[in-house]
Design a protein around this motif. Structure first.
Motif, PDB file in Angstrom:
ATOM      1  N   PHE A 189       0.953  -1.055  -0.315  1.00 40.68           N
ATOM      2  CA  PHE A 189       0.538  -0.699   0.046  1.00 40.68           C
ATOM      3  C   PHE A 189       1.031   1.435  -0.312  1.00 40.68           C
ATOM      4  O   PHE A 189       0.307   2.108  -0.553  1.00 40.68           O
ATOM      5  CB  PHE A 189      -1.155  -0.046   1.192  1.00 40.68           C
ATOM      6  N   THR A 190       2.157   1.420   0.401  1.00 40.14           N
ATOM      7  CA  THR A 190       3.169   2.859   0.340  1.00 40.14           C
ATOM      8  C   THR A 190       3.272   3.152  -1.004  1.00 40.14           C
ATOM      9  O   THR A 190       3.817   3.804  -1.174  1.00 40.14           O
ATOM     10  CB  THR A 190       4.776   1.976   0.735  1.00 40.14           C
ATOM     11  N   ASN A 202      -2.434   6.366  -2.125  1.00 39.18           N
ATOM     12  CA  ASN A 202      -1.108   6.473  -0.506  1.00 39.18           C
ATOM     13  C   ASN A 202      -0.643   7.810  -1.025  1.00 39.18           C
ATOM     14  O   ASN A 202      -0.612   8.679  -0.398  1.00 39.18           O
ATOM     15  CB  ASN A 202      -0.902   5.641  -0.442  1.00 39.18           C
ATOM     16  N   THR A 203      -0.679   8.588  -1.914  1.00 36.01           N
ATOM     17  CA  THR A 203      -0.532   9.841  -2.361  1.00 36.01           C
ATOM     18  C   THR A 203      -1.672  10.635  -2.118  1.00 36.01           C
ATOM     19  O   THR A 203      -1.048  12.112  -2.532  1.00 36.01           O
ATOM     20  CB  THR A 203      -0.226  10.255  -4.324  1.00 36.01           C
ATOM     21  N   VAL A 204      -2.669  10.363  -1.501  1.00 37.82           N
ATOM     22  CA  VAL A 204      -3.351  11.673  -0.911  1.00 37.82           C
ATOM     23  C   VAL A 204      -3.262  11.125   0.574  1.00 37.82           C
ATOM     24  O   VAL A 204      -3.625  10.351   1.417  1.00 37.82           O
ATOM     25  CB  VAL A 204      -5.299  11.035  -1.658  1.00 37.82           C
ATOM     26  N   CYS A 223     -10.218   5.392  -6.711  1.00 31.95           N
ATOM     27  CA  CYS A 223      -8.546   6.241  -6.624  1.00 31.95           C
ATOM     28  C   CYS A 223      -8.632   7.680  -6.565  1.00 31.95           C
ATOM     29  O   CYS A 223      -8.899   8.092  -5.450  1.00 31.95           O
ATOM     30  CB  CYS A 223      -9.372   6.981  -8.532  1.00 31.95           C
ATOM     31  N   ALA A 224      -7.403   8.456  -6.930  1.00 26.25           N
ATOM     32  CA  ALA A 224      -6.625   9.327  -6.088  1.00 26.25           C
ATOM     33  C   ALA A 224      -7.704  10.678  -6.366  1.00 26.25           C
ATOM     34  O   ALA A 224      -7.621  11.132  -5.600  1.00 26.25           O
ATOM     35  CB  ALA A 224      -5.477   9.668  -6.488  1.00 26.25           C
ATOM     36  N   ASP A 225      -8.152  10.872  -7.571  1.00 23.12           N
ATOM     37  CA  ASP A 225      -8.906  11.833  -8.106  1.00 23.12           C
ATOM     38  C   ASP A 225      -9.682  11.872  -6.656  1.00 23.12           C
ATOM     39  O   ASP A 225     -10.672  13.134  -6.879  1.00 23.12           O
ATOM     40  CB  ASP A 225      -9.090  11.231  -9.043  1.00 23.12           C
TER      41      ASP A 225
END
Length: 68
Positions: free
Chosen positions: A23-24, A29-31, A50-52
């Motif tokens: 998961f890293t 994980n960017t959010v 999703c990150a968006d």
């Protein structure tokens, strides 16, 4: 070929590569989410996003809290 599962985002349906076993390095994980944001999102959705969509929901939560 990918070693991770490709799944749809629960909110928008976009195909994302789920890296739950790493998961890293997963796109979600960017959010950065605080505890209140995580709780808000988890009340609305159970699966991966999703990150968006995570950014959209983070912004939605913060907009709602600025109204109170």
């Amino acid at each position: 070929m990918t070693k991770h599962e490709i799944i749809p985002c629960e909110r928008c349906g976009k195909r994302i590569e789920c890296k739950a076993n790493s998961f890293t390095r997963c796109q979600c994980n960017t959010v950065r989410l605080n505890l209140n944001e995580v709780q808000y999102i988890s009340e609305l959705f159970e699966g991966c996003l999703c990150a968006d969509c995570l950014v959209d929901l983070k912004n939605e939560f913060n907009a709602l809290n600025h109204l109170h």
